[in-house]
Design an enzyme around this catalytic site. Sequence first.
Site, PDB file in Angstrom:
ATOM      1  N   ASP A  90      50.701  -3.699  33.408  1.00  0.00           N
ATOM      2  CA  ASP A  90      49.588  -4.571  34.153  1.00  0.00           C
ATOM      3  C   ASP A  90      48.407  -4.392  34.182  1.00  0.00           C
ATOM      4  OD1 ASP A  90      49.307  -6.640  35.839  1.00  0.00           O
ATOM      5  OD2 ASP A  90      49.891  -5.373  37.607  1.00  0.00           O
ATOM      6  N   PRO A  99      45.392 -12.723  22.072  1.00  0.00           N
ATOM      7  CA  PRO A  99      45.848 -11.683  20.648  1.00  0.00           C
ATOM      8  C   PRO A  99      44.972 -10.977  20.381  1.00  0.00           C
ATOM      9  CG  PRO A  99      44.570 -14.358  20.202  1.00  0.00           C
ATOM     10  CD  PRO A  99      45.127 -14.319  21.225  1.00  0.00           C
ATOM     11  N   LYS A 107      37.686 -17.892  35.612  1.00  0.00           N
ATOM     12  CA  LYS A 107      38.001 -19.164  35.478  1.00  0.00           C
ATOM     13  C   LYS A 107      37.665 -19.868  36.797  1.00  0.00           C
ATOM     14  CE  LYS A 107      39.589 -17.420  32.019  1.00  0.00           C
ATOM     15  NZ  LYS A 107      39.316 -17.746  30.631  1.00  0.00           N
ATOM     16  N   SER A 137      38.045 -18.056  21.241  1.00  0.00           N
ATOM     17  CA  SER A 137      37.125 -16.359  22.798  1.00  0.00           C
ATOM     18  C   SER A 137      36.263 -15.976  21.794  1.00  0.00           C
ATOM     19  CB  SER A 137      38.566 -16.517  23.548  1.00  0.00           C
ATOM     20  OG  SER A 137      39.292 -15.722  22.862  1.00  0.00           O
ATOM     21  N   ASP A 191      39.154 -11.306  29.659  1.00  0.00           N
ATOM     22  CA  ASP A 191      38.699 -13.020  29.451  1.00  0.00           C
ATOM     23  C   ASP A 191      40.789 -13.413  30.461  1.00  0.00           C
ATOM     24  OD1 ASP A 191      38.257 -15.173  28.837  1.00  0.00           O
ATOM     25  OD2 ASP A 191      38.546 -15.303  26.877  1.00  0.00           O
TER      26      ASP A 191
END
Length: 360
Positions: A266, A228, A311, A194, A282
Amino acid sequence: MSANADRVASEILLYCRAGFEADLAAEISRKAAVLGANGYPIAATNTGFVRYVLADHQPAHTLQKQLSFETLVFARQALVAFPPLANLDREDRISPVMALIRESGWSFEHICQDLPDTNDGKALTGLGKSIQKALESASRKCGALRRKAGKRWLHLFWTAGDQVQVAISFPGNRSEYPNGIRHLRFPHDAPSRSTLKLEEAWHTFIAPGQWDELLGENMWAADLGAAPGGWTWQLVKRGMSVYAIDNGPMQASLINTGQVEHLREDAYSWKPPHPLDWLVCDMVDQPVRVARLMGKWLENGWTRRAIFNLKLPMKQRWQEVEHCLELLHQCVEKAGFKAHIRCRHLYHDREEVTVYVAIV
């Protein structure tokens, strides 16, 4: 130009990712209508391109000048084109192409051999190469291929061994890359692929001469949904300090740089302790929900620039993008700001688009 109406360059030819033809057709139809054009799209699923045909064989040059390439979301390339040449003699593909070039009166500095980004398209890779030198020689002889021709390029878009669409592009209103695709090399030490999405976004939305100013050291950024760390990796490489917001684990080497503060919070409720230079995101969530979150950040002045992905649903993707962009414009206007907003379906995107917002 020929008096033959069938030989008028009356089409806008657009390339896209295979599977997004209907979305690009909806987008070009909407934008052409806003500009007062009368035409219709021709699109077939999984072909990797769309033809927008102007009614009554009207020349496409006028629409192309009004239709800024950088405002298109799903298009990788946008060209002024003639209708396709079909049923070419495989022993002599050059003669019909040259006849059309001479008839057009076009001049150009470069000849591009283009293909759809599909398996069928890749199978035609050798075709353009096999005729390139002969085509260049014939074009020079008739005066079409010149050293100084306004940086215009001729494009031959091959959809089959016996079918090609002849088109032309203009500087500042096209992609400068073969087939409209910028290929990037995956960094071996990046946490995920990504990372290429953010790198491509920077190349797409930020001019090379502005990188040092807008992506400089000592800046502060937040990465929402960071784990990650593919996008955080890019920010760190530019020398930024990063708040990485995600309940998931981050790559240890990023934390060890001392530039990353990993907060297991959050992303929808976290607030930055001070205004930031960049927000990137993302996250996998409903596009409207992400757009509203980005709008909140912009309204509150928490960042001056943002790059984020939306998305998309499987259907009505252009309509969803249009709705989300309108929400962003409303948020910026509500806050009394002016903003530069761009959106593009990048090569390294899949079922998503990437949005760039800069407060000006």
